[in-house]
Enzyme design. Structure first.
Site, PDB file in Angstrom:
ATOM      1  N   LYS A  97     -16.270  -4.539  10.332  1.00  0.00           N
ATOM      2  CA  LYS A  97     -16.323  -3.805   9.060  1.00  0.00           C
ATOM      3  C   LYS A  97     -15.613  -4.600   7.957  1.00  0.00           C
ATOM      4  O   LYS A  97     -16.145  -4.771   6.855  1.00  0.00           O
ATOM      5  CB  LYS A  97     -15.662  -2.437   9.279  1.00  0.00           C
ATOM      6  CG  LYS A  97     -15.465  -1.548   8.085  1.00  0.00           C
ATOM      7  CD  LYS A  97     -14.051  -1.527   7.538  1.00  0.00           C
ATOM      8  CE  LYS A  97     -12.922  -1.192   8.458  1.00  0.00           C
ATOM      9  NZ  LYS A  97     -11.594  -1.104   7.882  1.00  0.00           N
ATOM     10  N   LYS A 152      -5.866  -7.376   1.120  1.00  0.00           N
ATOM     11  CA  LYS A 152      -6.035  -7.116   2.557  1.00  0.00           C
ATOM     12  C   LYS A 152      -7.353  -7.715   3.073  1.00  0.00           C
ATOM     13  O   LYS A 152      -7.396  -8.318   4.149  1.00  0.00           O
ATOM     14  CB  LYS A 152      -5.989  -5.602   2.794  1.00  0.00           C
ATOM     15  CG  LYS A 152      -6.330  -5.165   4.207  1.00  0.00           C
ATOM     16  CD  LYS A 152      -5.351  -5.663   5.247  1.00  0.00           C
ATOM     17  CE  LYS A 152      -5.797  -5.287   6.648  1.00  0.00           C
ATOM     18  NZ  LYS A 152      -4.971  -5.885   7.689  1.00  0.00           N
TER      19      LYS A 152
END
Ligand code: NAD
Length: 299
Positions: free
Chosen positions: A240, A171
């Site tokens: 992030k 991911k």
């Protein structure tokens, strides 16, 4: 199977709705806002007072939270999942976070007899609503097969990618590439527009050319060309993700030359007050350094 669902945000709310509508008895709780839990309750879910209560009520608990810190709080915090989980239960974490937190959670839950699947998603809020997410699963393949009917309510492409932690790795690599592609569009379109090209022409030609990336379809119409930055996927969450890649690269001494610059642009855009806007606002922020407003010239 009784399902617990924690994290009713931009992604979690539509995903949980699909789980409830598929007929799973579903338990949830709420954190800062009660409304998403009430909306789920209106469809038939049960709202409980804490993560621990959800863990006691459900056989399988799904979490989809912002990142490591929130996952740590939900699992290990006061009235967290650990206090309610018991042997034979399963935790499926779908957060985009680090492989390290996933391994920390797995190590803490294994002695309790709880199995863990690491299952982050890609596809965004539209795919979440239509059940068309890609789910990258790390963990025991037999456990994945056991959980597949539940995952199939949310995703149309469920791929086993290795042990717990590898879902997070795959991911984060996707996010790294998506962030680079997005800013490539912002920067190159700003140049094209300053040279007199129309963004509509650039999009229609490059869509069929070697400069194409899927990010063009995902974030030009509806966002950059419309000048509309309702999330979608919040800029601070993409910041992030890029910094998760940079942290891991630093630890492994892998140079991420392009991503380091991309990380700076996301930090600057966040500092300029865009953190809660859709992440595509970072491309407009970059274009604005050249004095270009991608939406102003698009009509
Ligand atoms: P969001 O900020 O909209 O939602 C996060 C949810 O977690 C909120 O409901 C919040 O109340 C809840 N939460 C936060 N701290 C909590 C705590 N301590 N206890 C209980 N609940 C808590 O985020 P999102 O866009 O839904 O993203 C969730 C995850 O999915 C992130 O890791 C993100 O990177 C990832 N993701 C997002 C998208 C997207 O398009 N939005 C796409 C793919 C993956």
């Amino acid at each position: 199977m009784k399902v617990g669902f924690i994290g009713l945000g931009a992604m979690g709310a539509p995903m949980a709705e699909r789980v409830v509508k598929a007929g799973f008895q579903t338990f949830t709780t709420f954190h800062s806002r009660r409304e998403p839990a009430d909306a789920l309750a209106a469809l038939g879910a049960f709202v409980l007072g804490s993560a621990a209560e959800v863990a006691r009520a459900a056989d399988t608990v799904i979490t989809i939270l912002p990142a490591d810190a929130e996952l740590r709080e939900v699992v290990f915090g006061a009235n967290g999942l650990l206090a309610g989980l018991s042997p034979g239960k399963v935790l499926i974490d779908m957060t985009t976070a680090t492989a390290m937190i996933m391994q920390e959670v797995e190590s803490a839950l294994a002695p309790v007899g709880v199995q863990v699947l690491d299952a982050p998603v890609s596809g965004g809020t539209t795919a979440a609503a239509s059940g068309a997410l890609t789910i990258m699963v790390g963990g025991d393949p037999a456990l994945l097969e056991q959980c597949r009917p539940l995952l199939e309510t949310m995703g149309s492409r469920i791929v086993h990618v290795g042990p717990v932690g590898q879902g997070k790795v795959v991911k984060i690599i996707n996010q790294t590439m998506a962030a680079v592609h997005l800013l490539a569009i912002g920067e190159a379109f700003a140049l094209g527009i300053r040279c007199g090209a129309s963004p509509a022409t650039l999009y229609s030609v490059i869509k069929e050319s070697s400069g194409y990336s899927k990010m063009m379809d995902l974030r030009l119409p509806g966002f950059l060309l419309a000048g509309s930055f309702q999330p979608g996927f919040r800029l601070d969450l993409m910041k992030k993700d890029v910094h998760l890649a940079l942290d891991s690269a630093r630890a492994l001494r892998v140079p991420l030359l392009l991503t380091a610059t991309v990380g700076q642009v996301f930090s600057a855009a966040s500092g300029a007050g865009k953190g809660n806007a859709d992440f595509s606002a970072a491309a407009q922020y970059l274009a604005s350094l050249a004095g270009v407003d991608l939406s102003q010239v698009s009509t």
